[in-house]
Design an enzyme around this catalytic site. Structure first.
Site, mmCIF file in Angstrom:
data_model
loop_
_atom_site.group_PDB
_atom_site.id
_atom_site.type_symbol
_atom_site.label_atom_id
_atom_site.label_comp_id
_atom_site.label_asym_id
_atom_site.label_seq_id
_atom_site.Cartn_x
_atom_site.Cartn_y
_atom_site.Cartn_z
ATOM 1 N N SER A 165 10.745 -0.732 15.874
ATOM 2 C CA SER A 165 11.988 -0.661 17.053
ATOM 3 C C SER A 165 12.029 0.373 18.411
ATOM 4 C CB SER A 165 13.106 0.735 16.288
ATOM 5 O OG SER A 165 11.981 1.913 16.053
ATOM 6 N N THR A 166 10.749 0.831 18.598
ATOM 7 C CA THR A 166 9.901 1.416 19.966
ATOM 8 C C THR A 166 9.870 0.062 20.903
ATOM 9 O OG1 THR A 166 9.689 3.174 19.493
ATOM 10 C CG2 THR A 166 9.553 3.264 21.358
ATOM 11 N N GLY A 187 3.915 1.215 19.527
ATOM 12 C CA GLY A 187 4.764 2.491 18.972
ATOM 13 C C GLY A 187 3.498 2.590 17.611
ATOM 14 N N ALA A 188 4.410 4.256 17.642
ATOM 15 C CA ALA A 188 3.369 3.999 15.891
ATOM 16 C C ALA A 188 4.151 5.733 15.202
ATOM 17 C CB ALA A 188 2.083 5.047 16.761
ATOM 18 N N ASP A 189 3.583 5.835 14.546
ATOM 19 C CA ASP A 189 4.164 6.417 12.864
ATOM 20 C C ASP A 189 3.979 7.843 13.058
ATOM 21 O OD1 ASP A 189 5.660 4.640 12.439
ATOM 22 O OD2 ASP A 189 3.496 4.040 11.489
ATOM 23 N N GLY A 203 3.852 1.886 9.622
ATOM 24 C CA GLY A 203 4.867 2.116 8.783
ATOM 25 C C GLY A 203 5.596 0.993 8.516
ATOM 26 N N GLY A 204 5.560 0.283 9.473
ATOM 27 C CA GLY A 204 6.617 -0.855 9.957
ATOM 28 C C GLY A 204 5.661 -2.268 9.130
ATOM 29 N N GLU A 230 -1.604 -5.554 14.435
ATOM 30 C CA GLU A 230 -1.237 -4.706 15.236
ATOM 31 C C GLU A 230 -2.603 -4.064 15.638
ATOM 32 O OE1 GLU A 230 2.457 -2.482 14.434
ATOM 33 O OE2 GLU A 230 0.920 -1.840 13.814
HETATM 34 C C1 ABF Z 1 4.775 -0.222 14.693
HETATM 35 O O1 ABF Z 1 5.871 0.272 13.839
HETATM 36 C C2 ABF Z 1 4.119 0.330 14.259
HETATM 37 O O2 ABF Z 1 3.000 0.594 13.335
HETATM 38 C C3 ABF Z 1 4.640 1.861 13.116
HETATM 39 O O3 ABF Z 1 4.392 1.973 11.819
HETATM 40 C C4 ABF Z 1 6.103 1.295 13.743
HETATM 41 C C5 ABF Z 1 6.722 1.757 14.513
HETATM 42 O O4 ABF Z 1 8.015 2.273 14.473
HETATM 43 P P1 ABF Z 1 9.518 2.905 15.020
HETATM 44 O O5 ABF Z 1 9.190 2.568 16.705
HETATM 45 O O6 ABF Z 1 10.588 2.000 15.229
HETATM 46 O O7 ABF Z 1 9.025 4.418 14.996
HETATM 47 O O8 ABF Z 1 4.082 0.077 15.949
#
Ligand code: ABF
Length: 229
Positions: free
Chosen positions: A30-31, A84-86, A98-99, A105
């Site tokens: 989402s980010t 993004g990252a978890d 997480g995605g 990636e």
């Molecule tokens: C990707 O999206 C993933 O590696 C990580 O699992 C996830 C982070 O998602 P969000 O931005 O929705 O928290 O970057």
């Protein structure tokens, strides 16, 4: 400022690092999607970049919004990846996946001169592991692979459930046709050593520990965005 606004703030700050003409790795989640939306606005105003998506989901959003894409085989050297990252710690070690897109990636980020992480404050931790560690495994021999992971973890003093990620009625399948095992280690005292041990298990395709890959993180909180290097 709500969670979405923080993601937009981090994404907007990351956009400042994108230069005209760049070959860009584009993350998932989402980010990263907020980043794609802002990037699409710049592209619409004449800015020229070419993106390499880290998932089918990101590719669909880019195509829908008019962000030009190529495959990593067409553009194997990238200038910058934004993703993004978890979870991340103070040494820019990340948990991702997480995605479910961790393999692509990691391949895309590793093919980039630089990786910038975008996240909100809730993702920053002292010690990695509160987020379940995603481990992508080949479906063949998945039970043996899980046992091998459990052995490694127990040798390192970590216990915790390891479960096959589900989706609907069946297992979640990655874009590469693999399974994800989510490992609830709780606390990973030595992420570097765990990463090396997991890399040595044949059935492990890839794991969500990203170590030595990101060089900058943009962290958005209610007060604004800060950077971690
Ligand atoms: C990707 O999206 C993933 O590696 C990580 O699992 C996830 C982070 O998602 P969000 O931005 O929705 O928290 O970057």
């Amino acid at each position: 400022m709500d969670a979405r606004q923080m993601k937009i703030k981090a994404a907007a700050a990351a956009l400042e690092y994108v230069e005209n003409g760049m070959r860009l790795g584009i993350g998932t989640g989402s980010t990263a999607e907020e980043f794609v939306r802002l990037l699409a606005e710049k592209v619409a105003s004449g800015f020229q970049i070419v993106g390499v998506p880290t998932s089918e989901r990101t590719a669909r959003l880019c195509l829908e919004l008019g962000v030009p894409l190529k495959s990593l085989d067409e553009l194997p050297d990238l200038d910058l990846t934004i993703d993004g990252a978890d979870e991340l710690d103070g040494k820019l070690r990340l948990i991702k996946g997480g995605g479910g897109a961790l393999l692509r990636e990691k391949i895309v980020a590793s093919a980039s001169e630089r990786m910038i992480v975008i996240a909100d404050e809730s993702k920053v931790v002292d010690v990695l592991g509160a987020f379940k560690l995603p481990i992508e495994v080949n479906p063949f021999g998945q039970v043996a692979t899980r046992l091998a992971i459990e052995k490694v973890a127990s040798r390192m003093g970590m216990t915790g459930e390891i479960v096959v990620r589900a989706s609907g009625d069946g297992p979640f399948m990655t874009d590469g046709g693999h399974l994800i095992l989510d490992a609830s280690f709780g606390r990973i005292p030595d992420a570097d050593a765990l990463a090396a041990e997991l890399n040595a298990i044949p059935g492990v395709v890839e794991h969500g520990l990203f170590i030595g890959i990101a060089s900058l993180a943009i962290i958005a909180g209610p007060e604004g965005a800060r950077t971690l290097t």
